[in-house]
Motif scaffolding. Structure first.
Motif, PDB file in Angstrom:
ATOM      1  N   ASP A   1      17.058 -46.967  23.427  1.00  0.00           N
ATOM      2  CA  ASP A   1      15.664 -46.959  22.993  1.00  0.00           C
ATOM      3  C   ASP A   1      15.597 -46.289  21.626  1.00  0.00           C
ATOM      4  O   ASP A   1      16.209 -45.235  21.409  1.00  0.00           O
ATOM      5  CB  ASP A   1      14.806 -46.200  24.011  1.00  0.00           C
ATOM      6  N   GLN A   2      14.858 -46.915  20.691  1.00  0.00           N
ATOM      7  CA  GLN A   2      14.673 -46.360  19.354  1.00  0.00           C
ATOM      8  C   GLN A   2      13.225 -45.912  19.211  1.00  0.00           C
ATOM      9  O   GLN A   2      12.304 -46.727  19.265  1.00  0.00           O
ATOM     10  CB  GLN A   2      15.003 -47.412  18.283  1.00  0.00           C
ATOM     11  N   ARG A   3      12.990 -44.618  19.056  1.00  0.00           N
ATOM     12  CA  ARG A   3      11.642 -44.087  18.912  1.00  0.00           C
ATOM     13  C   ARG A   3      11.109 -44.324  17.504  1.00  0.00           C
ATOM     14  O   ARG A   3      11.868 -44.577  16.558  1.00  0.00           O
ATOM     15  CB  ARG A   3      11.642 -42.584  19.223  1.00  0.00           C
TER      16      ARG A   3
ATOM     17  N   PHE B   1      17.064 -41.946  18.368  1.00  0.00           N
ATOM     18  CA  PHE B   1      17.787 -42.919  19.187  1.00  0.00           C
ATOM     19  C   PHE B   1      18.123 -42.275  20.522  1.00  0.00           C
ATOM     20  O   PHE B   1      18.642 -41.164  20.579  1.00  0.00           O
ATOM     21  CB  PHE B   1      19.065 -43.354  18.470  1.00  0.00           C
ATOM     22  N   MET B   2      17.854 -42.999  21.641  1.00  0.00           N
ATOM     23  CA  MET B   2      18.056 -42.449  22.975  1.00  0.00           C
ATOM     24  C   MET B   2      18.891 -43.405  23.818  1.00  0.00           C
ATOM     25  O   MET B   2      18.818 -44.632  23.658  1.00  0.00           O
ATOM     26  CB  MET B   2      16.716 -42.176  23.669  1.00  0.00           C
ATOM     27  N   VAL B   3      19.663 -42.836  24.721  1.00  0.00           N
ATOM     28  CA  VAL B   3      20.454 -43.596  25.692  1.00  0.00           C
ATOM     29  C   VAL B   3      20.054 -43.118  27.081  1.00  0.00           C
ATOM     30  O   VAL B   3      20.037 -41.906  27.347  1.00  0.00           O
ATOM     31  CB  VAL B   3      21.965 -43.399  25.485  1.00  0.00           C
TER      32      VAL B   3
ATOM     33  N   LEU C   1      20.569 -39.621  28.803  1.00  0.00           N
ATOM     34  CA  LEU C   1      21.958 -39.235  28.575  1.00  0.00           C
ATOM     35  C   LEU C   1      22.135 -38.697  27.159  1.00  0.00           C
ATOM     36  O   LEU C   1      22.824 -37.701  26.944  1.00  0.00           O
ATOM     37  CB  LEU C   1      22.889 -40.428  28.806  1.00  0.00           C
ATOM     38  N   VAL C   2      21.516 -39.375  26.193  1.00  0.00           N
ATOM     39  CA  VAL C   2      21.558 -38.936  24.795  1.00  0.00           C
ATOM     40  C   VAL C   2      20.148 -38.997  24.242  1.00  0.00           C
ATOM     41  O   VAL C   2      19.465 -40.017  24.390  1.00  0.00           O
ATOM     42  CB  VAL C   2      22.494 -39.816  23.943  1.00  0.00           C
ATOM     43  N   GLN C   3      19.720 -37.942  23.600  1.00  0.00           N
ATOM     44  CA  GLN C   3      18.425 -37.904  22.926  1.00  0.00           C
ATOM     45  C   GLN C   3      18.631 -37.302  21.547  1.00  0.00           C
ATOM     46  O   GLN C   3      18.822 -36.105  21.394  1.00  0.00           O
ATOM     47  CB  GLN C   3      17.398 -37.091  23.708  1.00  0.00           C
ATOM     48  N   GLY C   4      18.582 -38.162  20.540  1.00  0.00           N
ATOM     49  CA  GLY C   4      18.838 -37.688  19.189  1.00  0.00           C
ATOM     50  C   GLY C   4      20.239 -37.136  19.068  1.00  0.00           C
ATOM     51  O   GLY C   4      21.223 -37.796  19.400  1.00  0.00           O
ATOM     52  N   SER C   5      20.350 -35.908  18.610  1.00  0.00           N
ATOM     53  CA  SER C   5      21.665 -35.281  18.416  1.00  0.00           C
ATOM     54  C   SER C   5      22.088 -34.431  19.606  1.00  0.00           C
ATOM     55  O   SER C   5      23.008 -33.630  19.499  1.00  0.00           O
ATOM     56  CB  SER C   5      21.626 -34.411  17.152  1.00  0.00           C
TER      57      SER C   5
END
Length: 624
Positions: A227-229, A234-236, A243-247
C-alpha cells in the motif's frame, strides 16, 4: 529582446538533453540482465518561451522558443500488474514447497514390497496363522518372533523417516523466518532512502526497482499486500497486520518448545501474539510441519498403539508352550510410572492430571441387543466436548457406531470378551496430549450400569482427566491402561522375554485345571483374526483400511500439489512475460534510441557551431 548569446544557451540545452537520453539508454543496456531492473525513459519538454502572455510583453509575432529541457527520468512500470504479481506469487511458492516435500513423503511410503510395513505386517499375521495350525511347533513360534522383530524395525524406520522430514521442514522454517526478517528490514531501509531522495526533488528509479525486487522476493515467502500512502509512506501487510511501515519493520520471533514435538511456534516479536501465514513458502512449511507431517506421524502412532494393544490383550491372557502366561507380546512404555496415570502437567510439583488411554467395561454385551435405555454421552473432542445421544430402541452396535462416527477423540468397540472398550485417539489440537481420554460422561446408564465403564451418571459421575486419580470415577472391576510415551511407533519392540525363549509365545489358553493343552491354537487364531477385525484404528475400521487410506492420502495430496503448481507456474509465467514486455530492456530498441539521440546531439552541436560563427562575424568582422 532576445540575447545575442541565446542561441548558445539553446544549443547547450539540446546537447544536455540528448546526452541525458543517450546516457539513460546506455544505462538500460548495461542493466539488461540485472534482476528486477525496469527500463527508463527521459521525459523531455520544451523550455519556457522568451515571452509569456502578460501585459508587459513586447509587441512581436508569437513567442520565441528557448529550446528543450529534461523534465524527469522515469522507469517504465505497470503498478497494477506489480500488485497482481505480488498477490499471486505466494501461491506459486506455496505449492512448490508442498510439491517438493510431498515427493519426499511419497518416497517414505513407496517402500519396496519386501521391506514395507504393509508387507511385513502381512507376514506377521501369516506367521500366527501357521502357529494356529502347528501350536506345538517351536519353529512356528520362532517365525512369529522373527517376523515381529522385522515388523517393529520397519515401523520404527518409517517413523524415523517421517520425523527426519519434519525436522528438515523445521530447519527450513527457521531459515525462511530469517529471510523474511532480513527482507522486511531491507525494504524499510529502502523506504527511508527513497523518502530522502524524493525530498531532494530526485526520482530514485534504481531504489524503487530495488524495493520492488525485495517485495517480489518477500511475496514468495509469505502472503503480503502493499500500500502506498498519500504522504509517500510505503507499507507491507500480511493477513491484515502491518509488516513494514515506512522505515520501520516488524520481526517474526519464536516461542520456546510448545508441544511434545519440541518445535517452536511463530510469534510477532514485538507483541508476542501468534503469527499465522496462509500462503507463501513459510505458510506451506508451517502447514507441512504442524498439520500434514503431524497427521502422518499421528496416524502411524495410532496404528502402532492399537496394533500392540490388541495383540497384547490376547497374548497376556493366553499361555505359552512352557506354561508361561501374563506376558505382553510387544513392550509398551507408559507415559508415567504412576499406576493410576497421575501426572504433574503444570509443573508445580502437585499431581493434577490423569493420563489414561483405555477403559474396559465389566459387562458382556450383545451387539444386536437393544439397550432399552436412553441418554446423552459426552466425550472429549478436538474443540471441547461432543454430545452423543442414544435411544431405547438402539442396539449396542448402533450406539458404538454413533460414537465412532462422531467427532469425538474417543473410539469404541467390543473386545474378545464382548466388553465395551473406549480408547483415546491422537489429538487434533496440539495443546491436547495424544492417546489420553480427557472426558467421559453419561446422563443415562449406558456407560454406567449397562456396560460397566463408569461408576455413576451425570456430572457427578463423570470421568475428567484434569484431576489426579480420575480413574476413581470408573466402575468397580473395570480395567484401564495408562497412556503411552509420545510416539509409540518410535520405540515399539518385541518383549525380550519372548526373544530369549520363543516357547513363551502364547498360542492357546489354559484349561480349567490350569494346564496348557497340547495342540491348542485358539489364541493364535484370535491374534491372526485381528487383521480383518473392526478395531477402529483412528477413523479407519481395520488395519488394512489404515494402510489403504494412508497411501491413498499421501498420493492424492502429492498429486494435488503438483497439479496446482503447474497451474500457478502457467499463471506466473504469463504475468512475468507481460511485465517483461512492459518493463524489460530490449537491446535493439535501446540502440535505436541511442542512434536517434545521437543525431539530435550532432544537430545541436552543428547549431552551436553556426551560432558561434554568427557571433564571430558580429564581434570581429563588422565595421572592418
Amino acid at each position: 529582446m532576445g540575447s545575442t548569446f541565446s542561441g548558445i544557451e539553446l544549443g547547450k540545452r539540446s546537447i544536455m538533453a540528448n546526452t541525458d537520453a543517450i546516457t539513460t539508454a546506455g544505462h538500460n543496456i548495461s542493466n539488461a540482465n540485472t534482476e528486477g531492473y525496469s527500463r527508463q525513459r527521459v521525459q523531455i519538454k520544451e523550455f519556457d518561451p522568451l515571452y509569456k502572455p502578460d501585459l508587459e510583453r513586447l509587441e512581436r509575432p508569437g513567442m520565441i522558443g528557448q529550446g528543450v529541457d529534461v523534465q524527469s527520468i522515469n522507469r517504465i512500470r505497470d503498478e497494477l500488474l506489480d500488485h497482481r504479481i505480488v498477490a499471486q506469487a505466494n501461491q506459486e511458492s506455496y505449492w512448490q514447497t508442498r510439491s517438493d516435500y510431498y515427493t519426499m513423503i511419497e518416497q517414505v511410503y513407496n517402500e519396496p514390497d519386501d521391506i514395507s510395513v504393509r508387507s511385513n505386517m502381512d507376514k506377521f499375521w501369516q506367521s500366527w496363522q501357521e502357529l494356529s495350525i502347528h501350536p506345538e511347533s517351536e519353529a512356528s513360534r520362532q517365525a512369529v518372533v522373527t517376523r515381529a522383530v522385522t515388523l517393529t524395525d520397519s515401523i520404527k524406520q518409517r517413523w524415523e523417516s517421517l520425523d527426519g522430514i519434519a525436522n528438515l521442514v523445521n530447519g527450513d522454517i527457521d531459515a525462511t523466518v530469517k529471510q523474511v526478517n532480513s527482507l522486511s528490514k531491507q525494504i524499510a531501509d529502502c523506504n527511508g532512502e527513497i523518502v530522502r531522495s524524493r525530498a531532494m526533488g530526485d526520482n530514485p528509479n534504481d531504489l524503487l526497482d530495488r524495493r520492488d525486487l525485495l517485495v517480489d522476493k518477500l511475496s514468495q515467502l509469505i502472503n503480503i499486500t502493499t500500500d502506498q500512502r498519500d504522504n509517500d509512506e510505503f507499507m507491507v501487510h500480511v493477513d491484515g497486520k502491518v509488516l513494514v511501515q515506512g522505515s520501520v519493520s516488524r520481526e517474526i520471533g519464536k516461542t520456546p518448545k510448545f508441544d511434545d514435538t519440541g518445535y517452536s511456534k511463530l510469534i510477532w516479536a514485538d507483541t508476542g501474539d501468534d503469527a499465522f501465514f496462509k500462503g507463501g513458502k513459510l505458510g506451506a512449511l508451517v502447514e507441512l510441519r504442524d498439520v500434514d507431517l503431524r497427521n502422518e506421524i499421528q496416524s502411524l502412532n495410532t496404528m502402532t498403539m492399537n496394533f500392540a494393544d490388541l495383540v497384547n490383550d490376547v497374548h497376556r491372557n493366553a499361555v505359552g508352550a512352557n506354561k508361561v502366561t501374563g506376558l505382553d507380546f510387544f513392550v509398551q512404555h507408559s507415559f508415567v510410572e504412576n499406576a493410576n496415570g497421575n501426572f504433574d502437567r503444570n509443573g508445580d510439583g502437585e499431581l493434577d492430571t490423569s493420563y489414561v488411554f483405555r477403559f474396559t467395561g465389566t459387562n458382556a454385551l450383545d451387539l444386536q441387543q437393544q439397550v432399552g435405555i436412553e441418554g446423552v454421552m459426552t466425550l472429549s473432542g478436538s474443540n471441547g466436548n461432543v454430545s452423543i445421544p442414544y435411544y431405547h430402541t438402539d442396539t449396542v452396535e448402533t450406539v458404538i457406531a454413533r460414537i465412532n462416527d462422531s467427532t469425538s477423540e474417543v473410539k469404541a468397540y467390543l473386545d474378545k470378551n464382548n466388553h465395551l472398550v473406549l480408547k483415546a485417539t491422537t489429538a487434533m489440537n496440539s495443546n491436547n496430549p495424544d492417546f489420553v481420554i480427557r472426558h467421559v460422561e453419561d446422563s443415562g446408564y449406558f456407560l454406567a450400569g449397562y456396560s460397566g465403564v463408569l461408576a455413576g451418571t451425570g456430572e457427578t459421575g463423570a470421568y475428567d482427566f484434569a484431576q489426579a486419580d480420575a480413574v476413581n470415577a470408573l466402575a468397580q472391576g473395570s480395567q484401564f491402561a495408562v497412556s503411552p510415551v509420545y510416539n509409540p511407533s518410535a520405540y515399539i519392540e518385541v518383549n525380550a522375554a519372548l526373544q530369549n525363549d520363543v516357547m513363551s509365545v502364547a498360542a492357546g489358553y489354559m484349561d480349567a485345571a490350569g494346564n496348557a493343552p497340547t495342540g491348542d491354537g485358539r489364541a493364535a487364531v484370535e491374534i491372526a483374526s485381528i487383521r480383518n477385525s473392526s478395531v477402529m484404528v483412528g477413523s479407519m475400521k481395520t488395519f488394512d483400511d489404515y494402510f489403504a487410506d494412508s497411501v491413498t492420502n499421501v498420493g492424492l495430496k502429492g498429486e494435488q500439489a503438483e497439479t496446482n503448481l503447474l497451474s500457478q507456474n502457467a499463471i506466473m509465467d504469463d504475468l512475468h512475460n507481460l511485465r517483461d514486455s512492459i518493463s524489460g530492456v530490449n537491446i535493439d530498441e535501446e540502440l535505436a534510441e541511442i542512434m536517434k539521440f545521437q543525431h539530435g546531439y550532432n544537430a545541436a552541436a552543428k547549431f552551436i557551431t553556426v551560432w558561434d560563427s554568427l557571433i564571430d562575424t558580429v564581434i570581429n568582422r563588422l565595421g572592418v
